[in-house]
Write a protein that holds these residues in place. Structure first.
Motif: not given
Lengths: 197, 197
Positions: A26-27, A108, A112-113, A165-166, A169, A172, A174
């Motif tokens: 993840s990092e 993540d 996300y990966a 998507r949230m 975000a 990330d 954000v």
DNA sequence: GTCTATATCCAGATAGAC
DNA sequence: GTCTATCTGGATATAGAC
């Protein structure tokens, strides 16, 4: 009287390694993590790592399958507890949000990966078991008249696309506030997108 | 009478390289693509590649920025052509769907690649210019009363999250039919999620 | 600006003692 | 099962002629 169960035992090496790679992948990502790194951080030797997982890809595969099963279990529990598509889907979104705050690395890695880059054999994530479960809930909701009749893929994308998507975000950095604070608003939007009335 | 402009000229090497890496990065991913591969496929020598881009990361950065600008331009054009948030957002989704069919590799690289893994300096994609433009459209629509008042991030995630998931599903080969066929259904869901009435 | 040849490094993976 | 030491290939990047 003291055996291996009573003494504070060191985790078995397999789990030790999986815990470590979750952090490192993840990092830095899969490719920027060397097996040497994994050995150093986990305290398990390179030889042992290869003994348990065969090759580097095997580590990623084992991690992916473990976490995938955990997610499937969580989702199945919610499906069993709730009676309508509305409540089931809301429960799933709530759990995903909670998991993101409690274990951001797990989310993540799962959402996300880009697994295709390092697990070419694996099915795309949206064909994996957790996503199949989500679609089955929606299909049932459509049959029951809770959800407007439409293409199943469109419905599941519409219902879960916003929440996902949230999450991204948030991962990330954000979004400053924790996800659960947005739950009501996000869910309201998501459900409106497919609700029958 | 024949000069370099009239003769069928070979593309300038910079563009040649960018065209090549778009294909290779999408097929195999950034890390599985070596500079040797890029040289062989593009017909440009390794030395020239480094002359133009400095290092391997520089190639990815140039590609990302080029494509990001192209997307921003397309979106800006739509914003200029349309007058309401509804029409603007629908136009954006339609364009994204068309682009996915016409240039799947571009979409794959922009929406699906995990840039953080190989471009650590770059802002997350949802802070990039194209996504900022989308949010500005939504903010205007909220002010105009077309879109219910809510957190801006929630609104943009809800409106574009569904379409984005459909694009990813299509890139994964999970959807057999071309995306435009789903446009009406997808847009209907997306707009319901945030529409004021 | 373009090329080939090469330097340098470090990755994944294995051997084989314990 | 675990470990250290080591092999081997291929990666990024550079040197320097043209």
């Amino acid at each position: 009287m003291s055996n291996s169960a009573t003494s504070r035992r060191v985790q078995d090496p397999r789990q030790q390694i999986l815990d470590t790679v979750l952090v490192l992948f993840s990092e830095r990502g899969y490719f920027a993590t060397s097996v040497q790194d994994i050995s150093r951080e986990s305290g398990v030797s390179v030889g042992s790592i290869y003994h348990h997982f065969g090759d580097k890809e095997g580590i990623a595969r084992a991690l992916y399958q473990t976490l995938s099963e955990r997610m499937s279990h969580s989702i199945s529990r919610i499906i069993a507890q709730q009676g309508t598509a509305h409540d089931r889907c809301r429960g799933i979104v709530e759990t995903l949000f909670d998991m993101t705050e409690a274990e951001p690395l797990v989310m993540d890695f799962m959402l996300y990966a880009k697994h295709r880059d390092f697990l070419p054999e694996e099915k795309p994530i949206c064909s994996s078991r957790p996503f199949e479960l989500m679609r089955s809930v929606i299909a049932a909701g459509m049959k029951a008249g809770e959800i407007r009749p439409m293409d199943l893929m469109v419905a599941s994308s519409s219902l879960f696309g916003g929440p996902v998507r949230m999450i991204v975000a948030r991962l990330d950095g954000v979004l400053q506030a924790p996800l659960p604070r947005y739950l009501d608003e996000v869910w309201d939007c998501a459900w409106r997108s497919v609700a029958a009335r």
